[in-house]
Design a protein around this motif. Structure first.
Motif, PDB file in Angstrom:
ATOM      1  N   VAL A 123       0.854  -1.180   0.000  1.00 13.87           N
ATOM      2  CA  VAL A 123       0.000   0.000   0.000  1.00 13.87           C
ATOM      3  C   VAL A 123       0.893   1.234   0.000  1.00 13.87           C
ATOM      4  CG1 VAL A 123      -1.799   1.308   1.198  1.00 13.87           C
ATOM      5  CG2 VAL A 123      -1.789  -1.198   1.315  1.00 13.87           C
ATOM      6  N   GLY A 124       0.557   2.195  -0.845  1.00 16.49           N
ATOM      7  CA  GLY A 124       1.251   3.467  -0.864  1.00 16.49           C
ATOM      8  C   GLY A 124       0.297   4.591  -0.525  1.00 16.49           C
ATOM      9  N   ILE A 125       0.733   5.508   0.333  1.00 16.93           N
ATOM     10  CA  ILE A 125      -0.093   6.635   0.753  1.00 16.93           C
ATOM     11  C   ILE A 125       0.585   7.929   0.325  1.00 16.93           C
ATOM     12  CG2 ILE A 125      -1.126   7.849   2.715  1.00 16.93           C
ATOM     13  CD1 ILE A 125      -2.326   5.113   2.251  1.00 16.93           C
ATOM     14  N   ASP A 126      -0.198   8.852  -0.228  1.00 13.55           N
ATOM     15  CA  ASP A 126       0.335  10.164  -0.581  1.00 13.55           C
ATOM     16  C   ASP A 126      -0.814  11.169  -0.581  1.00 13.55           C
ATOM     17  OD1 ASP A 126       3.267  10.847  -2.123  1.00 13.55           O
ATOM     18  OD2 ASP A 126       1.723  12.391  -2.182  1.00 13.55           O
ATOM     19  N   MET A 127      -0.487  12.414  -0.221  1.00 16.62           N
ATOM     20  CA  MET A 127      -1.509  13.456  -0.201  1.00 16.62           C
ATOM     21  C   MET A 127      -1.798  14.004  -1.597  1.00 16.62           C
ATOM     22  SD  MET A 127      -3.061  14.386   2.600  1.00 16.62           S
ATOM     23  CE  MET A 127      -3.429  16.131   2.357  1.00 16.62           C
ATOM     24  N   SER A 128      -0.819  13.908  -2.477  1.00 16.18           N
ATOM     25  CA  SER A 128      -0.929  14.540  -3.795  1.00 16.18           C
ATOM     26  C   SER A 128      -1.645  13.634  -4.798  1.00 16.18           C
ATOM     27  CB  SER A 128       0.461  14.891  -4.317  1.00 16.18           C
ATOM     28  OG  SER A 128       0.419  15.271  -5.671  1.00 16.18           O
ATOM     29  N   ARG A 129      -2.745  14.123  -5.338  1.00 14.17           N
ATOM     30  CA  ARG A 129      -3.458  13.357  -6.364  1.00 14.17           C
ATOM     31  C   ARG A 129      -2.595  13.194  -7.615  1.00 14.17           C
ATOM     32  NH1 ARG A 129      -8.882  12.681  -5.377  1.00 14.17           N
ATOM     33  NH2 ARG A 129      -9.790  13.970  -3.724  1.00 14.17           N
ATOM     34  N   GLU A 130      -1.819  14.242  -7.923  1.00  8.61           N
ATOM     35  CA  GLU A 130      -0.966  14.186  -9.103  1.00  8.61           C
ATOM     36  C   GLU A 130       0.123  13.123  -8.937  1.00  8.61           C
ATOM     37  OE1 GLU A 130      -3.105  17.946  -9.000  1.00  8.61           O
ATOM     38  OE2 GLU A 130      -1.851  16.954  -7.518  1.00  8.61           O
ATOM     39  N   MET A 131       0.705  13.053  -7.750  1.00  6.16           N
ATOM     40  CA  MET A 131       1.701  12.029  -7.479  1.00  6.16           C
ATOM     41  C   MET A 131       1.091  10.635  -7.574  1.00  6.16           C
ATOM     42  SD  MET A 131       4.864  12.808  -6.946  1.00  6.16           S
ATOM     43  CE  MET A 131       5.992  14.091  -6.426  1.00  6.16           C
ATOM     44  N   LEU A 132      -0.104  10.485  -7.054  1.00  9.19           N
ATOM     45  CA  LEU A 132      -0.757   9.181  -7.096  1.00  9.19           C
ATOM     46  C   LEU A 132      -1.045   8.750  -8.530  1.00  9.19           C
ATOM     47  CD1 LEU A 132      -3.228   9.583  -4.092  1.00  9.19           C
ATOM     48  CD2 LEU A 132      -1.174   8.143  -4.190  1.00  9.19           C
ATOM     49  N   THR A 133      -1.375   9.694  -9.381  1.00 12.52           N
ATOM     50  CA  THR A 133      -1.586   9.378 -10.795  1.00 12.52           C
ATOM     51  C   THR A 133      -0.305   8.836 -11.416  1.00 12.52           C
ATOM     52  OG1 THR A 133      -3.310  11.065 -11.035  1.00 12.52           O
ATOM     53  CG2 THR A 133      -2.206  10.335 -13.047  1.00 12.52           C
ATOM     54  N   VAL A 134       0.818   9.486 -11.100  1.00 18.40           N
ATOM     55  CA  VAL A 134       2.108   9.022 -11.606  1.00 18.40           C
ATOM     56  C   VAL A 134       2.433   7.640 -11.050  1.00 18.40           C
ATOM     57  CG1 VAL A 134       4.592   9.472 -11.615  1.00 18.40           C
ATOM     58  CG2 VAL A 134       2.991  11.363 -11.923  1.00 18.40           C
ATOM     59  N   ALA A 135       2.191   7.439  -9.752  1.00 21.24           N
ATOM     60  CA  ALA A 135       2.493   6.153  -9.117  1.00 21.24           C
ATOM     61  C   ALA A 135       1.681   5.024  -9.740  1.00 21.24           C
ATOM     62  CB  ALA A 135       2.219   6.239  -7.615  1.00 21.24           C
ATOM     63  N   ARG A 136       0.394   5.262  -9.955  1.00 29.47           N
ATOM     64  CA  ARG A 136      -0.449   4.220 -10.554  1.00 29.47           C
ATOM     65  C   ARG A 136       0.044   3.862 -11.952  1.00 29.47           C
ATOM     66  NH1 ARG A 136      -4.748   7.447  -8.086  1.00 29.47           N
ATOM     67  NH2 ARG A 136      -5.541   6.314  -6.262  1.00 29.47           N
ATOM     68  N   ALA A 137       0.418   4.869 -12.722  1.00 28.44           N
ATOM     69  CA  ALA A 137       0.922   4.618 -14.071  1.00 28.44           C
ATOM     70  C   ALA A 137       2.224   3.819 -14.017  1.00 28.44           C
ATOM     71  CB  ALA A 137       1.137   5.940 -14.800  1.00 28.44           C
TER      72      ALA A 137
END
Length: 219
Positions: free
Chosen positions: A62-76
């Motif tokens: 599981v990865g947690i981050d506040m930034s939606r933009e970062m999460l988009t990059v992580a998922r990709a």
């Protein structure tokens, strides 16, 4: 939040200016070892890189981050790497949306220097560990590069071994190991990277009723 929103897409490039990623990743893999484990949590996961490199070892990540933009990059990135046993979600490092006493490995990679209360973040991370679980922190040694506050949103100019050890002690963790990575590369790359490994003091007792999952009892 604004800084990470603006820099999410180029985050790996920005980080490469001052962090020897390959050396740190190799050290992390060696430190954690090759033995598989049940669960991993990456706090402030950013681009999801740690979830990617440890994917062969854990069953659930599981990865947690506040930034939606970062999460988009992580998922990709995770999709591109074919990592199917990890997920990322939005959340605050001070109150992550995950269960406590549930993770064998918790990582905080280049996150503490952005926080106004690093000790609190370490204490929260410790509460998420299973008995005998490990917390790994990667961050900078003390430095005097004030421009990082203004240009890169740093709130802390590095951490000493003593400071991390004291915070681990307060959180009920033993500091088992620290490693140092000297700066190299461009002239501005004068930051020494540190790695700290802490372990939960509670003992893990085998559960005879479950052959795959260790018990979460404490001694």
């Amino acid at each position: 939040a604004e800084y990470f929103s603006e820099n999410a897409a180029s985050w790996d490039r920005i980080r490469s200016l001052h962090v020897p990623d390959r050396a740190v990743e190799a050290a992390l893999l060696k430190l954690v070892g090759k033995r598989p484990f049940q669960s991993m949590l990456d706090l402030g996961t950013g681009t999801g890189r740690l979830l990617e490199i440890f994917a062969p070892l854990y069953r659930r990540g599981v990865g947690i981050d506040m930034s939606r933009e970062m999460l988009t990059v992580a998922r990709a990135n995770l999709d591109k790497a074919g990592v199917a046993n990890a997920q990322v979600r939005q959340g605050d490092i001070f109150s992550p949306p995950v269960e406590r006493n549930a993770f064998d490995l918790v990582t905080i990679h280049q996150v503490l220097h952005y926080l106004d209360d690093p000790a609190r973040a370490i204490g929260e991370a410790a509460r998420l560990l299973r008995p005998s679980g490990r917390l790994v922190i990667v961050d900078f040694a003390p430095h005097n590069l004030e421009f990082l506050r203004d240009q890169h949103a740093h709130m802390r100019l590095g951490f000493s071994d003593r400071q991390i050890a004291d915070w681990f002690e307060e959180a009920g963790l033993d500091l088992e190991e620290s490693q140092e990575f000297e700066p190299r590369g461009q002239a501005e790359a004068r930051l020494t990277v540190k790695l700290w490994l802490g372990r939960d003091r509670r003992l893990l007792i085998a559960d005879p009723s479950n052959d795959t999952l260790p018990a979460r009892e404490t001694a």
